[in-house]
Design an enzyme around this catalytic site. Sequence first.
Site, mmCIF file in Angstrom:
data_model
loop_
_atom_site.group_PDB
_atom_site.id
_atom_site.type_symbol
_atom_site.label_atom_id
_atom_site.label_comp_id
_atom_site.label_asym_id
_atom_site.label_seq_id
_atom_site.Cartn_x
_atom_site.Cartn_y
_atom_site.Cartn_z
ATOM 1 N N HIS A 171 48.402 59.853 -44.055
ATOM 2 C CA HIS A 171 47.458 59.459 -43.006
ATOM 3 C C HIS A 171 46.040 59.471 -43.588
ATOM 4 O O HIS A 171 45.718 60.303 -44.438
ATOM 5 C CB HIS A 171 47.563 60.428 -41.819
ATOM 6 C CG HIS A 171 46.810 59.942 -40.623
ATOM 7 N ND1 HIS A 171 45.443 60.073 -40.511
ATOM 8 C CD2 HIS A 171 47.228 59.313 -39.498
ATOM 9 C CE1 HIS A 171 45.063 59.538 -39.363
ATOM 10 N NE2 HIS A 171 46.122 59.066 -38.722
ATOM 11 N N GLY A 178 40.457 56.128 -33.866
ATOM 12 C CA GLY A 178 39.612 56.974 -33.024
ATOM 13 C C GLY A 178 38.268 56.366 -32.661
ATOM 14 O O GLY A 178 37.391 57.045 -32.139
ATOM 15 N N GLU A 196 46.996 51.101 -40.564
ATOM 16 C CA GLU A 196 45.947 51.717 -39.755
ATOM 17 C C GLU A 196 44.594 51.504 -40.422
ATOM 18 O O GLU A 196 44.185 52.314 -41.273
ATOM 19 C CB GLU A 196 46.180 53.229 -39.641
ATOM 20 C CG GLU A 196 47.478 53.619 -38.993
ATOM 21 C CD GLU A 196 47.368 54.997 -38.343
ATOM 22 O OE1 GLU A 196 47.506 55.092 -37.132
ATOM 23 O OE2 GLU A 196 47.111 55.964 -39.071
ATOM 24 N N GLY A 215 47.340 57.872 -31.636
ATOM 25 C CA GLY A 215 46.707 59.185 -31.748
ATOM 26 C C GLY A 215 46.204 59.653 -30.385
ATOM 27 O O GLY A 215 46.963 60.196 -29.580
ATOM 28 N N GLY A 216 44.938 59.414 -30.118
ATOM 29 C CA GLY A 216 44.279 59.895 -28.896
ATOM 30 C C GLY A 216 45.077 59.667 -27.619
ATOM 31 O O GLY A 216 45.244 60.587 -26.802
ATOM 32 N N GLU A 261 43.359 60.547 -42.517
ATOM 33 C CA GLU A 261 42.648 61.827 -42.373
ATOM 34 C C GLU A 261 43.055 62.795 -43.483
ATOM 35 O O GLU A 261 42.240 63.575 -43.968
ATOM 36 C CB GLU A 261 42.916 62.422 -40.982
ATOM 37 C CG GLU A 261 42.137 61.655 -39.917
ATOM 38 C CD GLU A 261 42.780 61.633 -38.550
ATOM 39 O OE1 GLU A 261 43.703 62.429 -38.291
ATOM 40 O OE2 GLU A 261 42.356 60.798 -37.725
ATOM 41 N N TRP A 314 49.953 63.684 -32.625
ATOM 42 C CA TRP A 314 49.071 64.594 -31.873
ATOM 43 C C TRP A 314 47.948 65.175 -32.720
ATOM 44 O O TRP A 314 47.058 65.830 -32.195
ATOM 45 C CB TRP A 314 49.906 65.740 -31.281
ATOM 46 C CG TRP A 314 50.784 65.341 -30.143
ATOM 47 C CD1 TRP A 314 50.848 64.122 -29.538
ATOM 48 C CD2 TRP A 314 51.723 66.188 -29.455
ATOM 49 N NE1 TRP A 314 51.769 64.149 -28.518
ATOM 50 C CE2 TRP A 314 52.320 65.396 -28.448
ATOM 51 C CE3 TRP A 314 52.125 67.515 -29.599
ATOM 52 C CZ2 TRP A 314 53.297 65.909 -27.589
ATOM 53 C CZ3 TRP A 314 53.094 68.022 -28.737
ATOM 54 C CH2 TRP A 314 53.667 67.222 -27.740
HETATM 55 P P1 PGA Z 1 43.935 56.788 -32.576
HETATM 56 O O1 PGA Z 1 44.615 57.406 -33.885
HETATM 57 O O2 PGA Z 1 45.043 56.181 -31.749
HETATM 58 O O3 PGA Z 1 43.290 57.967 -31.885
HETATM 59 O O4 PGA Z 1 42.951 55.771 -33.032
HETATM 60 C C1 PGA Z 1 45.643 56.736 -34.542
HETATM 61 C C2 PGA Z 1 46.041 57.511 -35.766
HETATM 62 O O5 PGA Z 1 45.172 58.093 -36.434
HETATM 63 O O6 PGA Z 1 47.233 57.588 -36.110
#
Ligand code: PGA
Length: 238
Positions: A86, A162, A156, A220-221, A88, A9
């Site tokens: 991750h 995203g 990923e 994610g999204g 991010e 999330w």
């Molecule tokens: P996303 O993100 O499905 O929004 O592309 C995946 C993630 O960052 O784990």
Amino acid sequence: MKKLIVANWKLNPLTESEAVSLARKIDHKNVVVCPPFPFLPAVRKVLKRAALGAQDVFWEPHGAYTGEVSGLMLKSVGARYVIIGHSERRAYFGESDDAINEKIHAALASGLKVIVCVGEPRAVRRWGFMAARRFVARQLKRDLRGVKEKVIVAYEPIWAIGSGTSDKPEETVRMAMFIKKFCAKRFALRSVSVLYGGSVKPGNARGFLIRKEINGALVGGASLKASEFKKIVQAAGK
Ligand code: PGA
């Protein structure tokens, strides 16, 4: 083997009541729900089938580390999984492979199942698949140093997160096979599960999830929209 679908999330939703209501709607078997830290206890209470996960963990169990959360704390509120490294966190919080390695060791020692994220940026992928493979190998080599317990690896590609543009399933299969082989050879970690993450949606999920080399998805999204997430879970069950 059953596919694992992980709902990441990120920094959403805004309130505990929204978190609880979303968790109720996506509570399925073979799902891991990873809410922000403050919502873990409330979400745990409503999950009957899905497992609880966290989005990060600190490497020390306790002490003078303002703002941090340890593996033992996560365990004590019912988390079974934790996402580590991750992209991010690597990009916005400067997490290094060394820090990720410490977090993995600490999480495993606390009895958490680790989902470690790896993946190359667009600039690397432009050089082709082999360049991406080298990048991922370097991350794994550092992130998994000294690790002897099984972990889950989420592949990923950063450019897919995203962005609305996912990887091609056949390329992900190649990468998943490489990751499994690399973990077995270098770390003697047999049968490592590899998830795919990066713009997984109801329309493309099946393409990844029907492949035996891909053991699930990190979403994610689409994990914030119950109807979309359900379709992804259904695609995994087929
Ligand atoms: P996303 O993100 O499905 O929004 O592309 C995946 C993630 O960052 O784990």
